[in-house]
Enzyme design. Sequence first.
Site, mmCIF file in Angstrom:
data_model
loop_
_atom_site.group_PDB
_atom_site.id
_atom_site.type_symbol
_atom_site.label_atom_id
_atom_site.label_comp_id
_atom_site.label_asym_id
_atom_site.label_seq_id
_atom_site.Cartn_x
_atom_site.Cartn_y
_atom_site.Cartn_z
ATOM 1 N N ARG A 1 30.379 -73.023 20.145
ATOM 2 C CA ARG A 1 31.665 -72.389 20.045
ATOM 3 C C ARG A 1 32.665 -73.244 19.268
ATOM 4 O O ARG A 1 33.696 -72.771 18.824
ATOM 5 C CB ARG A 1 32.214 -72.156 21.458
ATOM 6 C CG ARG A 1 31.605 -70.933 22.119
ATOM 7 C CD ARG A 1 31.861 -70.921 23.595
ATOM 8 N NE ARG A 1 30.853 -71.788 24.187
ATOM 9 C CZ ARG A 1 30.679 -71.890 25.499
ATOM 10 N NH1 ARG A 1 31.461 -71.258 26.328
ATOM 11 N NH2 ARG A 1 29.734 -72.650 25.990
ATOM 12 N N GLU B 1 30.024 -76.521 10.689
ATOM 13 C CA GLU B 1 29.972 -77.229 11.976
ATOM 14 C C GLU B 1 31.328 -77.871 12.262
ATOM 15 O O GLU B 1 32.090 -78.187 11.340
ATOM 16 C CB GLU B 1 28.832 -78.255 11.879
ATOM 17 C CG GLU B 1 28.523 -79.112 13.072
ATOM 18 C CD GLU B 1 28.248 -78.411 14.391
ATOM 19 O OE1 GLU B 1 29.078 -77.576 14.797
ATOM 20 O OE2 GLU B 1 27.240 -78.734 15.040
ATOM 21 N N ASP C 1 28.086 -85.833 15.085
ATOM 22 C CA ASP C 1 28.180 -87.055 15.867
ATOM 23 C C ASP C 1 26.854 -87.806 15.690
ATOM 24 O O ASP C 1 26.682 -88.519 14.703
ATOM 25 C CB ASP C 1 28.475 -86.634 17.311
ATOM 26 C CG ASP C 1 28.824 -87.786 18.227
ATOM 27 O OD1 ASP C 1 29.352 -88.791 17.749
ATOM 28 O OD2 ASP C 1 28.562 -87.678 19.441
ATOM 29 N N THR C 2 25.896 -87.621 16.582
ATOM 30 C CA THR C 2 24.595 -88.263 16.387
ATOM 31 C C THR C 2 23.798 -87.595 15.273
ATOM 32 O O THR C 2 22.933 -88.215 14.660
ATOM 33 C CB THR C 2 23.754 -88.195 17.681
ATOM 34 O OG1 THR C 2 23.527 -86.824 18.010
ATOM 35 C CG2 THR C 2 24.446 -88.897 18.830
ATOM 36 N N GLY C 3 24.052 -86.308 15.040
ATOM 37 C CA GLY C 3 23.290 -85.543 14.051
ATOM 38 C C GLY C 3 22.133 -84.778 14.667
ATOM 39 O O GLY C 3 21.456 -84.011 13.978
ATOM 40 N N LEU D 1 22.649 -80.840 14.517
ATOM 41 C CA LEU D 1 22.521 -80.314 13.164
ATOM 42 C C LEU D 1 21.073 -80.373 12.679
ATOM 43 O O LEU D 1 20.582 -79.445 12.026
ATOM 44 C CB LEU D 1 23.425 -81.113 12.227
ATOM 45 C CG LEU D 1 23.553 -80.563 10.834
ATOM 46 C CD1 LEU D 1 24.187 -79.189 10.862
ATOM 47 C CD2 LEU D 1 24.382 -81.497 9.982
ATOM 48 N N LYS E 1 31.506 -88.432 12.414
ATOM 49 C CA LYS E 1 31.638 -89.775 12.997
ATOM 50 C C LYS E 1 30.445 -90.590 12.526
ATOM 51 O O LYS E 1 29.431 -90.677 13.223
ATOM 52 C CB LYS E 1 31.584 -89.699 14.526
ATOM 53 C CG LYS E 1 32.808 -89.164 15.212
ATOM 54 C CD LYS E 1 32.596 -89.317 16.720
ATOM 55 C CE LYS E 1 33.444 -88.378 17.515
ATOM 56 N NZ LYS E 1 33.070 -88.361 18.940
ATOM 57 N N ASP F 1 36.047 -79.048 22.499
ATOM 58 C CA ASP F 1 36.374 -79.065 23.932
ATOM 59 C C ASP F 1 35.923 -80.338 24.625
ATOM 60 O O ASP F 1 35.107 -81.103 24.108
ATOM 61 C CB ASP F 1 35.683 -77.892 24.635
ATOM 62 C CG ASP F 1 34.184 -78.138 24.803
ATOM 63 O OD1 ASP F 1 33.500 -78.413 23.795
ATOM 64 O OD2 ASP F 1 33.689 -78.098 25.951
#
Length: 181
Positions: free
Chosen positions: A48, A103, A107-109, A112, A135, A163
């Site tokens: 979301r 997206e 973050d970590t990937g 994705l 990041k 969120d």
Amino acid sequence: MIEDVTQDPAIAEVVIDEARLQARIGELGAQIARDYAWKNPVLVGILRGSIMFVADLLRQLDIPASLDLLAISSYSGRDSSGVVRLIKDLDHPIEGKHVLLVEDIIDTGLTLNYVLRSLRTRSPASLEVCTLLSKPARRLIDLPVRYVGFEIPDVFVVGYGLDYNQRYRNLPFLGALRVGA
Ligand code: IMP
Ligand code: MG
């Protein structure tokens, strides 16, 4: 009493204000419109977290484009579980289409990576990624990301669709969540 989320003590600071967000989305939209002229791209928003971003980005595209959405779940609280679940698939086939995955944050990937693997098997004409935030310090898997709105340090951000345990998506800016909140 009406709760004013912009005054919430859990928000430590504004990381990117509304004007900067919208200005950068305008730039991304112009770049994407140039790159995808005549290609009729399908923007695929990942629910979301990316709903605000995909809506604003789409509004900035002055070329024919369509929209589809998929929903995944990978997080509870602040940390990636590493387990990604597809909750809602695309409504339309993407075979032969120019797909731009939209997206909120990489973050970590891990998330994705999962989505890209799944979409690649459907033989799109092209598959690129546009993320509002990245990041880089947290990346575990290196992925090709064509469009990045902002690179941010390793802080947990909320607002503009993002969120923390389903809260704060409605903030019009990006804020840092206070540690321990
Ligand atoms: P990844 O799999 O670690 O790259 O995590 C990507 C997903 O985690 C994003 O699509 C977000 O939903 C969520 N996420 C990662 N970092 C943050 C953050 O700072 N705030 C809110 N959600 C985040
Ligand atoms: Mg997300």
